[in-house]
Design a protein around this motif. Structure first.
Motif, PDB file in Angstrom:
ATOM      1  N   ASP A  70      27.680  27.452  20.892  1.00 33.50           N
ATOM      2  CA  ASP A  70      29.102  27.096  20.888  1.00 33.50           C
ATOM      3  C   ASP A  70      29.536  26.513  22.227  1.00 33.50           C
ATOM      4  O   ASP A  70      30.295  25.537  22.282  1.00 33.50           O
ATOM      5  CB  ASP A  70      29.957  28.322  20.557  1.00 33.50           C
ATOM      6  CG  ASP A  70      29.838  28.727  19.086  1.00 33.50           C
ATOM      7  OD1 ASP A  70      28.961  28.177  18.399  1.00 33.50           O
ATOM      8  OD2 ASP A  70      30.616  29.582  18.634  1.00 33.50           O
ATOM      9  N   PRO A  78      32.845  31.983  15.244  1.00 35.08           N
ATOM     10  CA  PRO A  78      32.537  30.765  15.995  1.00 35.08           C
ATOM     11  C   PRO A  78      33.603  30.433  17.035  1.00 35.08           C
ATOM     12  O   PRO A  78      34.804  30.502  16.751  1.00 35.08           O
ATOM     13  CB  PRO A  78      32.479  29.687  14.903  1.00 35.08           C
ATOM     14  CG  PRO A  78      32.136  30.436  13.660  1.00 35.08           C
ATOM     15  CD  PRO A  78      32.828  31.760  13.793  1.00 35.08           C
ATOM     16  N   PHE A  79      33.155  30.117  18.246  1.00 39.71           N
ATOM     17  CA  PHE A  79      33.975  29.680  19.368  1.00 39.71           C
ATOM     18  C   PHE A  79      34.905  30.762  19.934  1.00 39.71           C
ATOM     19  O   PHE A  79      35.663  30.500  20.859  1.00 39.71           O
ATOM     20  CB  PHE A  79      34.799  28.434  18.997  1.00 39.71           C
ATOM     21  CG  PHE A  79      33.952  27.272  18.577  1.00 39.71           C
ATOM     22  CD1 PHE A  79      33.063  26.680  19.456  1.00 39.71           C
ATOM     23  CD2 PHE A  79      34.014  26.786  17.276  1.00 39.71           C
ATOM     24  CE1 PHE A  79      32.263  25.609  19.065  1.00 39.71           C
ATOM     25  CE2 PHE A  79      33.223  25.718  16.874  1.00 39.71           C
ATOM     26  CZ  PHE A  79      32.349  25.134  17.770  1.00 39.71           C
ATOM     27  N   ALA A  97      32.349  21.421  13.132  1.00 41.62           N
ATOM     28  CA  ALA A  97      31.353  21.696  14.169  1.00 41.62           C
ATOM     29  C   ALA A  97      30.172  22.482  13.616  1.00 41.62           C
ATOM     30  O   ALA A  97      30.272  23.153  12.574  1.00 41.62           O
ATOM     31  CB  ALA A  97      32.002  22.476  15.309  1.00 41.62           C
ATOM     32  N   GLY A 109      28.893  25.060  15.264  1.00 43.67           N
ATOM     33  CA  GLY A 109      29.564  26.343  15.458  1.00 43.67           C
ATOM     34  C   GLY A 109      28.899  27.566  14.877  1.00 43.67           C
ATOM     35  O   GLY A 109      29.433  28.194  13.966  1.00 43.67           O
ATOM     36  N   SER A 126      34.664  25.462  12.611  1.00 42.88           N
ATOM     37  CA  SER A 126      33.378  25.815  12.032  1.00 42.88           C
ATOM     38  C   SER A 126      33.652  26.693  10.819  1.00 42.88           C
ATOM     39  O   SER A 126      34.501  27.586  10.879  1.00 42.88           O
ATOM     40  CB  SER A 126      32.506  26.581  13.026  1.00 42.88           C
ATOM     41  OG  SER A 126      31.371  27.132  12.366  1.00 42.88           O
TER      42      SER A 126
END
Length: 541
Positions: A286, A196-197, A277, A279, A307
């Protein structure tokens, strides 16, 4: 009004029960890997699988039962108090694991197990769990990946309007071939542990699990000296009204959900220490969630952002309640006072809650008693959707969904509204025509050739989110599942929301579609179901 959290129960890939989940969450170790128990799942796609073998019941009920049992025991409630509890349960696929196991035989004319078809109704899962623990009643929320967080919001509305002093809320979702191949058809499933991210993120890992929380009026919790994990300080749901799966470029739904949740809490952006999040590790989700966070907190925001889906996989309908518990643990571990927890679903159904270490009085609520309820508007041959949607859009919808749009437009027009504050819809089987088509594909072709368009439109909340796009309604959007009286169930929820001051008016709909294939299966199981399309307007006087 102050709402305390006085009981928790959880099962996920991190473990079975609170102790295992908390220990493994704090260790930061990912439990996403190739499936071992669900061996029919495509092995190139790592998943967050719960390490417990299935039984002869739906895996959704199995996982939900484990988490719910722990939650009720943890609450310290008496047997009498437990039996008075209302269960608000978030789920989407229902007993799909049971259905997909037998559907190939049904398509060949072997109907020896046709009675289990009732498990495909998401409400069946909730009713089974309520019956298992002798709870008073149940409500099912099915808004895809925001289902469990919306169950928390529904539960809070029951307390805020004085209907109950306490409620058990959460969600359950199991891995299925239908589930995983549907997401894969969208091209968003990663063959690695998701990131995530991260700049190189390339998609989600699916997971399974369940989690439940006891929400209780704070004075009641204090009276019985209950252990309090934290407080629900704010909550909100908003619709992106943009696309059936993708988030809008500016993250309108996510921004509105977080902003409105903060408004109800009476807190400011400077109070929030942590965001759990949504996420998912897809490029679109994202980026849009970060954009929404920057809009709300500023580009130089200092709030901690995380996340946890790389640890558990994306548990879809159960993710909101699982990650709400994770958020409570992060707050305790790191000394945070206030946190946001996000869950965003298909159709742009976006929800946020605010959790607090100390009691917070919910703001913005009122007591509106005088309501106007319009007549029910149904589709008739004089109605058309030609001025509302393009021919291409219409081709991607079932005829019953087009009829729902037309009936809803008539209701709005007759009551002098261009768009409603909110959309509240109740269904029995959801968009079942699309679901049956995908089950046929699964039976005939195995785990390939899933139609992404059909999968997007197969979720229970596809109808309500389609209405949001057509009428540009970016307010609250919820889908309930009930077989008894869908329009009455939707009307009750809309009245709760208006009376608590969350909205001023709502488009209320009942939606039940059918076709010859589905009706034939139901007939063999002795189940009655007819097409139902009704719309009405409810508003404060």
């Amino acid at each position: 009004m102050q709402i305390a959290i006085t009981g928790i129960g959880i099962v996920s890939a991190l473990g079975i029960g609170v102790a295992d989940n908390r220990r493994n969450l704090l260790s930061g170790k990912s439990f996403v890997k190739a499936p071992k128990i669900l061996t029919t799942i495509h092995k190139e796609w790592p998943v967050g699988e719960v390490s417990i073998s299935n039984t002869d019941v739906s895996r959704n009920v199995l996982l939900g039962g484990i988490a719910l049992k722990e939650c009720l025991a943890d609450s310290g409630l008496s047997e009498e108090q437990i039996q008075a509890l209302h269960l608000v349960n978030g789920t989407t696929v229902g007993g799909m694991d049971v259905i997909e196991k037998h559907y190939a035989n049904w398509s060949k004319g072997d109907f020896s197990n046709i009675a289990c078809i009732e498990q495909l109704e998401a409400d069946w899962t909730s009713k089974s769990l309520a019956k298992q623990f002798s709870l008073s009643d149940s409500t099912t929320i099915s808004t895809a990946c925001s289902s469990a967080l919306n169950a928390i919001i529904y539960g809070a509305s029951l307390i805020c309007t004085g209907i109950t002093k306490r409620v058990v809320v959460g969600g359950t979702e199991a891995l299925t071939k239908f589930h995983l191949n549907g997401f894969a058809s969208l091209g968003i499933v990663s063959e690695k542990v998701c990131r995530p991210f991260a700049p190189d993120r390339d998609g989600i890992n699916l997971g399974e699990g369940a989690a439940y929380l006891i929400l209780e009026e704070a004075t009641e919790a204090a009276t019985r000296d209950a252990h309090i994990y934290g407080y629900l300080a704010g909550y909100a749901n908003s619709c992106d009204a943009y696309h059936q799966t993708a988030s809008s470029p500016d993250g309108d739904g996510a921004y509105n959900a977080m902003h409105n949740a903060l408004s109800i809490s009476g807190l400011t952006i400077n109070d929030i220490n942590y965001i759990n999040a949504h996420g998912t590790a897809t490029q679109n989700n994202d980026e849009c969630e970060l954009r929404a966070i920057e809009r709300l907190f500023g580009k130089d925001y200092k709030v901690a952002l995380e996340s946890t889906k790389n640890l558990t996989g994306h548990t879809t309908s159960a993710s909101g309640s699982i990650e709400a518990i994770f958020t409570l643990w992060r707050m305790e571990e790191r000394g945070y006072n206030y946190a946001l927890c996000n869950a965003f679903g298909f159709g742009g159904n976006d929800s946020s809650i605010v959790l607090a270490k100390q009691p917070v009085s919910l703001c913005g609520t009122s007591s509106i008693e005088n309501l106007y309820v319009s007549q029910e508007y149904e589709f008739d041959d004089s109605l058309s959707v030609n001025d509302l949607i393009s021919p291409m859009q219409a081709r991607r919808m079932t005829p019953s969904l087009c009829k729902l749009i037309a009936a809803s437009h008539k209701a709005l027009k007759q009551e002098g509204l261009t768009k409603p504050d909110a959309i509240v819809l109740c269904t029995e089987w959801g968009c079942i025509v699309q679901t049956v088509s995908l089950l046929e594909q699964l039976a005939e072709h195995g785990e390939k050739d899933f139609s992404p368009t059909q999968f997007m439109n197969s979720t229970h909340n596809a109808a309500a989110c389609t209405l949001a796009r057509v009428f540009n309604c970016k307010g609250l959007n919820t889908t309930l599942v009930d077989s008894n009286d869908p329009i009455a169930k939707a009307e009750m929820q809309a009245k709760l929301l208006i009376r608590s001051g969350v909205i001023k008016n709502a488009l209320v709909c009942a939606f039940n579609e059918t076709d010859d294939k589905w009706q034939s299966l139901l007939n063999k199981a002795g189940i009655k179901s007819t097409q139902l399309i009704k719309s009405k307007i409810i508003k404060a006087k």
